[in-house]
Design an enzyme around this catalytic site. Structure first.
Site, PDB file in Angstrom:
ATOM      1  N   ASP A  56       0.879  -1.170   0.000  1.00 16.63           N
ATOM      2  CA  ASP A  56       0.000   0.000   0.000  1.00 16.63           C
ATOM      3  C   ASP A  56       0.914   1.217   0.000  1.00 16.63           C
ATOM      4  OD1 ASP A  56      -1.649   2.144   0.545  1.00 16.63           O
ATOM      5  OD2 ASP A  56      -2.398   1.373   2.459  1.00 16.63           O
TER       6      ASP A  56
ATOM      7  N   LYS B  93       2.944  11.204  -3.262  1.00 21.02           N
ATOM      8  CA  LYS B  93       1.903  10.555  -4.061  1.00 21.02           C
ATOM      9  C   LYS B  93       1.005  11.575  -4.756  1.00 21.02           C
ATOM     10  CE  LYS B  93      -1.646   6.976  -3.491  1.00 21.02           C
ATOM     11  NZ  LYS B  93      -2.166   6.015  -2.492  1.00 21.02           N
TER      12      LYS B  93
ATOM     13  N   GLU C 226      -7.220   0.586  -4.684  1.00 20.70           N
ATOM     14  CA  GLU C 226      -7.265   0.519  -3.220  1.00 20.70           C
ATOM     15  C   GLU C 226      -8.611   0.021  -2.688  1.00 20.70           C
ATOM     16  OE1 GLU C 226      -5.923   4.421  -2.076  1.00 20.70           O
ATOM     17  OE2 GLU C 226      -3.910   4.010  -2.819  1.00 20.70           O
TER      18      GLU C 226
ATOM     19  N   ASP D   1     -12.799   5.794   2.678  1.00 21.29           N
ATOM     20  CA  ASP D   1     -11.362   5.810   2.984  1.00 21.29           C
ATOM     21  C   ASP D   1     -10.921   7.212   3.406  1.00 21.29           C
ATOM     22  OD1 ASP D   1      -8.592   5.794   3.029  1.00 21.29           O
ATOM     23  OD2 ASP D   1      -8.359   4.756   1.114  1.00 21.29           O
TER      24      ASP D   1
HETATM   25  P1  ADP Z   1      -2.911   7.422   4.026  1.00 18.05           P
HETATM   26  O1  ADP Z   1      -3.861   6.479   3.382  1.00 18.05           O
HETATM   27  O2  ADP Z   1      -3.160   8.841   3.641  1.00 18.05           O
HETATM   28  O3  ADP Z   1      -1.495   7.021   3.861  1.00 18.05           O
HETATM   29  P2  ADP Z   1      -3.550   6.400   6.729  1.00 18.05           P
HETATM   30  O4  ADP Z   1      -4.644   5.495   6.364  1.00 18.05           O
HETATM   31  O5  ADP Z   1      -2.317   5.810   7.248  1.00 18.05           O
HETATM   32  O6  ADP Z   1      -3.229   7.452   5.602  1.00 18.05           O
HETATM   33  O7  ADP Z   1      -4.149   7.424   7.833  1.00 18.05           O
HETATM   34  C1  ADP Z   1      -3.351   8.325   8.490  1.00 18.05           C
HETATM   35  C2  ADP Z   1      -4.195   9.183   9.381  1.00 18.05           C
HETATM   36  O8  ADP Z   1      -4.869   8.341  10.313  1.00 18.05           O
HETATM   37  C3  ADP Z   1      -3.368  10.165  10.199  1.00 18.05           C
HETATM   38  O9  ADP Z   1      -3.986  11.433  10.178  1.00 18.05           O
HETATM   39  C4  ADP Z   1      -3.399   9.561  11.571  1.00 18.05           C
HETATM   40  O10 ADP Z   1      -3.266  10.535  12.593  1.00 18.05           O
HETATM   41  C5  ADP Z   1      -4.778   8.946  11.594  1.00 18.05           C
HETATM   42  N1  ADP Z   1      -4.904   7.950  12.669  1.00 18.05           N
HETATM   43  C6  ADP Z   1      -4.171   6.844  12.866  1.00 18.05           C
HETATM   44  N2  ADP Z   1      -4.550   6.211  13.992  1.00 18.05           N
HETATM   45  C7  ADP Z   1      -5.561   6.948  14.534  1.00 18.05           C
HETATM   46  C8  ADP Z   1      -6.378   6.832  15.702  1.00 18.05           C
HETATM   47  N3  ADP Z   1      -6.217   5.838  16.572  1.00 18.05           N
HETATM   48  N4  ADP Z   1      -7.308   7.773  15.910  1.00 18.05           N
HETATM   49  C9  ADP Z   1      -7.477   8.792  15.052  1.00 18.05           C
HETATM   50  N5  ADP Z   1      -6.760   8.965  13.939  1.00 18.05           N
HETATM   51  C10 ADP Z   1      -5.796   8.051  13.683  1.00 18.05           C
HETATM   52 MG    MG Z   2      -4.526   4.896   2.323  1.00 16.74          MG
END
Ligand code: ADP
Ligand code: MG
Length: 624
Positions: A25, A86, A185, A207
């Site tokens: 991913d 990205k 995705e 998402d």
């Molecule tokens: P991307 O798909 O953009 O790479 P992610 O799916 O990894 O992103 O999501 C990242 C976001 O999720 C960040 O803003 C992070 O702070 C938030 N996040 C991760 N864990 C938690 C949680 N337990 N509670 C709230 N937000 C969270």
């Molecule tokens: Mg993502």
């Protein structure tokens, strides 16, 4: 449409030799790698047991750092530390609407092609940055599986266009990593939940990541996921929640001065940690100590929820928009899947559930689910599940076609065709003696060239000169499993061939795709009229040209005077009705001219083909 099975050619499976496949991913904020172990997909941690790798790369004079170490450096070394690359993949400077990103980095001034960033290591392209992230993850996979990977599946957003997909593939090529395929995705998330084996119906994938929000509506039919609609917001995500919480903290502390850059960055990082804690607890004790000020106190979940509610409501609006685009209502949705770290926020779950009126699937880690689904696909694709080589197929997001006379688009592969797909269509020359043809490849739903996106142009040369309509040019559009397009044009008589791998410099973004889809519906009626008139006029004009040229050239040789006069009169009459733009009249006179000149055309065609073939070697002819 039957389930399409694809086996890797030449892959015979030795039961003692498992192949090494992995799913990646490649996210905007975080990236992950997952593999199938003991029959189940698992994400792989680094040496400190962290599964998520921040998608941040820092360029230094001595080398490159990726991940957490680079995040730390962002504060003191912003221009050499690139996050969210990205968003720049497969984009030109003009495509980047996100002003924040434009302010953060130094872009090199390039008017065409993909953007590049100026760093201490020189100009760096987003493809290189993504390649660094892939390298780190693949190394992790190789250590875990004790050997070189046979192939990986990389996930991309459903709305990624040709350019963005190609750039993703290029990144893997640069890192010397074999790619089995790219996977959407939302489809990966659906696979992780095993939905492909369930009942058919509509699945909504919600998402919410770090900086982007995507809602995808998938229709599952006999193992094929069709993307019904995508919508979203390219600047909405967990980062915005951090900003909201930072404002709450500032307000509570009573600090009213300006924040220096370091204080601001630190406050945001603290806010992020507090936000994540608030997903578990109703209240969090906070101690801030920034260069600008210090504060200690308590923040409650309800304060936070109140602040972010409008942001989440924005995402719900996008869900409504996607449903409307797909001509569906909430009750048509059979499953809702939560993806992205930010969906851990309780209010997000609550509002999504309230909107779709059903409990979303969320028992898999929302920030891992895409990688898990990709790993399942990779495991099948490397050939570890003999007898189960069924592939879940995605579909083409927008139709692909060619420009034909009159600036019209002839669709060769319609939108939502399951990929991989290959379609051939025959075209012919429009002028006597034409030896070259311009192949103009377009993407979009509208009928006119001006309303679609131009992807590529190339020329087919060396067509033997014949009368208009005699040459047969076969154009083949081939879209591989990743959604990448190859176009080949071949003159069937001589087998002269020209082809192109379509690599547009600029891509479409999600908003453009959505608006193009919407426009195709809105303008359908108007387009049909315009198309009919354009087609009729083109047809008629082609016939006028053909008959005129033929008369000038061979009229005296093959026809009597009376026939020549009759044909010329019809030609004039047809030219007149084209000017009046009356479709019925054009068709009518055109038909009469066609009938009147049919014998003449046949006589000439015979003579011409004989002539064209007589000059060539026997082998060339025999080959065809
Ligand atoms: P991307 O798909 O953009 O790479 P992610 O799916 O990894 O992103 O999501 C990242 C976001 O999720 C960040 O803003 C992070 O702070 C938030 N996040 C991760 N864990 C938690 C949680 N337990 N509670 C709230 N937000 C969270
Ligand atoms: Mg993502």
């Amino acid at each position: 449409m039957a389930l399409i099975q694809i086996t890797e050619p030449g892959v015979a499976i030795d039961p003692h030799q498992r192949k090494r496949g992995a799913g990646v991913d490649l996210g905007t904020t975080h990236s992950l790698i997952a593999v199938v172990r003991g029959g189940s997909p698992v994400t792989l941690p680094d040496a400190s047991d962290r599964h998520l790798l921040p998608s941040v790369v820092r360029y230094e004079s001595e080398g490159i750092t990726v991940g957490y170490a680079a995040v730390e450096a962002a504060r003191e070394d912003p221009f050499n530390t690139i996050a969210s690359a990205k968003r720049l993949l497969g984009r030109g400077l003009g495509d980047i609407a996100d002003r924040k990103q434009l302010q953060n980095y130094q872009f090199t001034d390039e008017s065409a092609g993909m953007v590049k960033l100026q760093t201490i290591s020189g100009e760096i392209s987003p493809v290189q940055i993504s390649a660094e992230i892939l390298r780190v993850l693949v190394l992790r996979g190789e250590e875990a599986l004790a050997g070189r990977l046979d192939g990986i599946v990389i996930t991309v957003p459903a709305y990624f266009d040709e350019a963005q997909r190609q750039a993703t593939r290029d990144a893997a090529a640069l890192a010397d990593i074999p790619v089995l395929r790219l996977l959407n995705e939302p489809t990966a998330a659906a696979i992780a939940y095993g939905l492909e084996s369930g009942d058919q119906g509509t699945i909504a994938i919600y998402d919410l990541g770090g900086g982007t929000f995507d809602i995808s509506l998938l229709n599952l039919q006999k193992g094929v996921f069709e993307v019904l609609a995508t919508a979203g917001d390219t600047s909405l995500g967990g980062d915005d929640f951090d900003e909201s919480l930072a404002r709450i903290l500032l307000h509570k502390s009573g600090y009213e001065g300006e924040l220096d850059a370091i204080s601001r960055r630190t406050l945001l990082l603290d806010a992020k940690a507090i936000k994540e804690a608030l997903s578990q607890c109703g209240r969090v004790d906070v101690e801030l100590s920034l260069p600008a000020f210090s504060w200690s106190g308590v923040v409650s979940r309800s304060e936070f929820s109140q602040a972010i509610r409008p942001l989440i409501e924005t995402s719900i609006k996008a869900c409504r928009r996607a449903l409307r685009d797909a001509d569906l209502t909430e009750s048509d949705v059979k499953q809702v899947v939560l993806v992205g770290g930010a969906t851990r926020v309780p209010l997000v779950r609550q509002l999504v559930e309230a909107f779709f009126k059903r409990q979303p699937l969320s028992h898999l880690d929302p920030d891992k689910v895409v990688a898990l689904g990709a790993a399942i696909q990779a495991n099948v694709l490397v050939g570890n599940k003999p007898g189960e080589e069924m592939l879940l197929l995605d579909v083409l997001p927008l139709s692909l076609g060619l420009e034909t006379m009159g600036s019209l688009v002839e669709k060769v592969i319609p939108r939502n065709s399951p990929i991989p797909v290959s379609r051939a269509q025959e075209f012919t020359t429009s002028r006597d003696g034409q030896t070259a043809m311009l192949i103009h490849v377009l993407q979009g739903e509208r009928e006119l060239v001006a309303d679609c996106r131009s992807l590529a142009r190339f020329e087919l040369r060396g067509i033997p000169p014949m009368v208009a309509g005699a040459a047969k040019i076969q154009v083949v559009f081939q879209v591989d499993a990743d959604g990448l397009l190859f176009v080949t044009a071949k003159e069937l008589e001589t087998q002269v061939k020209a082809s192109i791998e379509v690599k547009p410099t600029y891509g479409l973004d999600e908003a453009e795709i959505t608006s193009m889809l919407r426009a195709s519906v809105t303008y359908a009626e108007q387009d049909v009229q315009a198309r009919m008139l354009a087609e009729a006029s083109v047809d008629a004009q082609r016939q006028i040209d053909a008959v005129t040229v033929a008369l000038d050239k061979d009229g005296d040789k093959l026809l009597d005077r009376k026939t020549i006069h009759h044909l010329r009169k019809l030609v004039d009459e047809l030219a007149g009705v084209i000017d009046q733009q009356n479709i019925d009249e054009i068709d009518n006179v055109n038909k009469r001219l066609g009938q009147a000149s049919a014998d003449f055309a046949a006589m000439r065609m015979d003579a011409s083909v004989k002539e064209a073939l007589s000059g060539r070697h026997f082998e060339t002819v025999a080959e065809s």
